[in-house]
Design a protein around this motif. Structure first.
Motif, short mmCIF file in Angstrom:
data_model
loop_
_atom_site.label_atom_id
_atom_site.label_comp_id
_atom_site.label_asym_id
_atom_site.label_seq_id
_atom_site.Cartn_x
_atom_site.Cartn_y
_atom_site.Cartn_z
N PHE A 89 5.68 10.84 -4.40
CA PHE A 89 5.11 10.23 -5.60
C PHE A 89 5.34 11.08 -6.86
O PHE A 89 5.51 10.53 -7.94
CB PHE A 89 3.61 10.00 -5.42
CG PHE A 89 3.27 8.92 -4.45
CD1 PHE A 89 3.56 7.60 -4.72
CD2 PHE A 89 2.65 9.23 -3.26
CE1 PHE A 89 3.25 6.60 -3.83
CE2 PHE A 89 2.32 8.23 -2.34
CZ PHE A 89 2.62 6.91 -2.64
N ALA A 99 9.05 3.37 1.19
CA ALA A 99 7.84 3.29 2.02
C ALA A 99 7.84 2.02 2.86
O ALA A 99 7.55 2.06 4.07
CB ALA A 99 6.60 3.35 1.14
N ARG A 144 0.84 -1.20 0.00
CA ARG A 144 0.00 0.00 0.00
C ARG A 144 0.87 1.25 0.00
O ARG A 144 2.07 1.21 0.29
CB ARG A 144 -0.93 0.03 1.20
CG ARG A 144 -0.23 0.21 2.55
CD ARG A 144 -1.24 0.50 3.64
NE ARG A 144 -0.65 0.63 4.96
CZ ARG A 144 -0.15 1.76 5.46
NH1 ARG A 144 -0.14 2.84 4.70
NH2 ARG A 144 0.33 1.80 6.68
N ASP A 145 0.24 2.38 -0.33
CA ASP A 145 0.92 3.67 -0.30
C ASP A 145 0.81 4.28 1.10
O ASP A 145 -0.01 3.85 1.90
CB ASP A 145 0.27 4.63 -1.31
CG ASP A 145 0.35 4.12 -2.74
OD1 ASP A 145 1.31 3.38 -3.05
OD2 ASP A 145 -0.54 4.46 -3.54
N SER A 159 3.27 13.29 0.35
CA SER A 159 2.83 12.44 -0.77
C SER A 159 3.24 13.03 -2.11
O SER A 159 3.71 12.31 -3.00
CB SER A 159 1.31 12.27 -0.72
OG SER A 159 0.90 11.64 0.47
N ASN A 176 -6.76 1.65 -0.44
CA ASN A 176 -5.57 2.38 -0.90
C ASN A 176 -5.94 3.43 -1.94
O ASN A 176 -5.39 4.53 -1.95
CB ASN A 176 -4.56 1.39 -1.48
CG ASN A 176 -3.19 2.00 -1.64
OD1 ASN A 176 -2.61 2.49 -0.69
ND2 ASN A 176 -2.68 1.99 -2.87
N ALA A 185 -1.27 9.32 -4.53
CA ALA A 185 -0.35 9.01 -5.63
C ALA A 185 -0.86 9.54 -6.96
O ALA A 185 -0.11 10.13 -7.75
CB ALA A 185 -0.12 7.50 -5.69
N SER A 216 -4.88 7.28 -0.79
CA SER A 216 -3.56 7.62 -1.34
C SER A 216 -3.65 8.87 -2.22
O SER A 216 -4.65 9.11 -2.90
CB SER A 216 -3.02 6.45 -2.17
OG SER A 216 -1.86 6.84 -2.87
#
Length: 574
Positions: free
Chosen positions: A510, A94, A34-35, A506, A472, A478, A476
């Motif tokens: 990312f 991560a 997962r992020d 983040s 996620n 991302a 997230s």
């Protein structure tokens, strides 16, 4: 008279390998695949990542790519950054940071087990001798109580999410458990070594999330020693207190000498600590009871029963010490003006230990009631998780499928065979545990909590396997980070921003967004975070340059968040 009367057959301990496997089964789901999420998880990872890829100044002044974060202390982030340095090349940054989280959890679990074991083998805790013998040996009794305490700790609902985050709170709760262990060792064998260990844990606790809680614990230990163990008081004052002060002061003093980024985080850190002390309010009291009931389930009913059952021996160390820790945590929570779950987390270790000593005196009817509640509630929850996953994969039941995709627009479900097998095996294991517990009716002490703990682990594992892609997707940043990166002409472009710690971490991780440096900058790009209800950006852009014209390059948000909005602007005229 002691309230405990038990045969040796009730003290059958769990195999050590089984306990270790249970801990691994608890902590690994939710850390893999997962992020960093929109919680303290992403913010904590951002500090670790900045340290790992920055200079010594970043280690002395915690920050997220230029956003100062001096409030909680650096210890947890130092550990995460070290893991990134050592293992980031192998498992990714991560996941490497989460290796520290695994270490924090195992440290707390071991501390709780050994603390309960030491308390459980003391003479005042032993069951009454039976007329014809057959009572358990002290070590066997201690091991069984320790197994029960660990099971209760793993079953606490409030521990689930926080123990899987890259945050200071994950280390704090484990250090509270370690401080309990050090306090028991100091009480059993007052010496320079145990006093130094006790002071060291308090100092490390202060470097993790401020000095308010360790100060309260030290005052509580001093009061307890004054009332019950005068021999311990001398060691506390002569060695534990100076050691704790020296460790606590080490980081602020070093930062003042080194002057990272031309200053020091000491003043801001002290201000944050002082802000944690205020007069109790009715709002804080309501928050504590409203959230504490479920947060500490199932520990608090057993702990309450233990206090009642041992009320005639309230000065016994196995009751007085964890009860003192619990009272200190409650007082710290009530005087805190910040009503967040993190202030409740340190009460779980003392409650779990205290609850273990309530197990030997629980009535069979109460144990059966807890078991049936666990079976019905957690089996229903597991079934709902399965049905929801089936709806998400197949579209039936239609209403559940619509609700799932309404909360995560644009999500495309995929079948993961490995996750499905893990979830199926965990469900089969739950059925086997329930059948064993209800058909065999074992007499071991930890039987009262095995179903609660196993059911909580089952539900968490199902969520972190079957539902992990969906969760996620919703938590997230991302996707947003990648959209922003595409709109920037180069990775070296400087970006000013008002985004929060989670978003900043983040976007930097990312999207490789280069935010303004620690002391600010005059950037040609501005990334604004605001609400969809806000229409005028003039006031929001004013802090980034008076009389400057901006043009908007991009606007977007996470699909699962309808209120949050991000806009990227470029300077066109001074």
């Amino acid at each position: 008279m002691k309230p405990v009367r038990l045969p040796a057959s009730a003290t059958l301990a769990l195999p050590r390998l089984a306990l270790f496997a249970l801990c691994i089964l608890y902590i690994l789901p939710g850390l893999i695949g997962r992020d960093p999420w929109k919680t303290d998880d992403a913010a904590g990872f951002g500090i670790m990542w900045t340290m790992a890829h920055g200079s010594i100044a970043d280690w002395l002044w915690p920050n997220i790519v230029g956003l100062a974060m001096p409030d909680k202390g650096p210890l947890a982030f130092w550990m995460g950054a070290l893991c990134i340095k050592l293992f980031g090349w192998l498992v990714g940054d991560a996941m490497a940071a989460r290796l520290a989280t695994i270490g924090f959890f195992l440290l707390g679990s071991l501390s709780i087990w050994y603390t309960t074991y030491l308390l459980g083998r003391r003479s005042e805790t032993q069951p009454l001798k039976l007329a014809f013998g057959g009572q358990p040996e002290p070590n066997d009794y201690g091991r069984t109580l320790a197994d029960g305490a660990l099971l209760i700790y793993l079953g606490c609902l409030g521990l689930l999410l926080h123990s899987h985050e890259t945050s200071a709170e994950a280390l704090q709760v484990s250090l509270v458990a370690m401080t309990l262990y050090a306090a028991v060792r100091l009480s059993d064998l007052p010496s320079a070594r145990t006093a130094l260990a006790c002071g060291a844990t308090l100092g490390l606790l202060a470097l993790t999330r401020g000095w308010v809680l360790p100060l309260g614990i030290l005052l509580g230990m001093t009061l307890l020693a004054t009332l019950l163990q005068r021999a311990v008081l001398r060691w506390l004052l002569m060695l534990s207190l100076p050691t704790a002060l020296a460790l606590t002061a080490s980081w602020p003093l070093l930062a003042n000498v080194m002057q990272p980024y031309g200053g020091s985080p000491t003043s801001a850190w002290m201000d944050w600590n002082l802000e944690q002390i205020a007069l109790p309010t009715l709002t804080g009291l309501k928050y504590f009871f409203r959230y504490g009931i479920w947060f500490a389930w199932p520990a608090w009913p057993f702990a309450g029963w233990a206090v009642y059952a041992w009320r005639k021996q309230y000065s016994a160390l196995h009751i007085a010490l964890p009860l003192m820790f619990f009272v200190v945590v409650v007082l710290v929570a009530l005087i805190s003006p910040n009503h967040v779950e993190g202030i409740l987390l340190p009460m779980l270790p003392p409650l779990a230990i205290l609850a273990a000593f309530g197990l030997p005196t629980m009535k069979r009817g109460a144990i059966n009631a807890v078991d049936w509640f666990a079976v019905m509630t957690l089996s229903t929850s597991a079934a709902f998780i399965w049905i929801g996953w089936i709806a998400k994969q197949t579209g039936w039941p239609a209403q559940l499928a619509r609700n799932a995709f309404k909360l995560a627009p644009g999500f495309k479900p995929e079948f993961n065979g490995l996750a499905f097998i893990a979830a199926a095996l965990a469900t089969a294991a739950w059925v086997a545990v329930v059948h064993w517990r209800l058909s065999r009716r074992p007499s071991v002490l930890w039987r009262a909590v095995v179903l609660s703990t196993a059911g909580v682990i089952l539900c968490w594992l199902l969520l972190m396997t079957l539902w992990l892609p969906w969760i996620n997707y919703g938590k997230s940043y991302a996707g947003v980070a990648q959209q922003i990166a595409l709109k920037l002409p180069g990775s070296t472009e400087c970006v000013d921003s008002n985004v929060g710690p989670t978003q900043r971490a983040s976007f930097a991780y990312f999207g490789d967004v280069r935010f303004a440096p620690f002391n600010g900058g005059n950037c040609d790009y501005v990334l604004l975070q605001d609400s969809n209800r806000s229409s005028d950006s003039t006031d929001a852009l004013a802090p980034f340059g008076e009389g400057v014209r901006w043009t908007m390059l991009w606007e977007g948000r996470r699909p699962s968040d309808r209120d949050e909005r991000f806009r990227l602007f470029q300077r066109v005229e001074r």
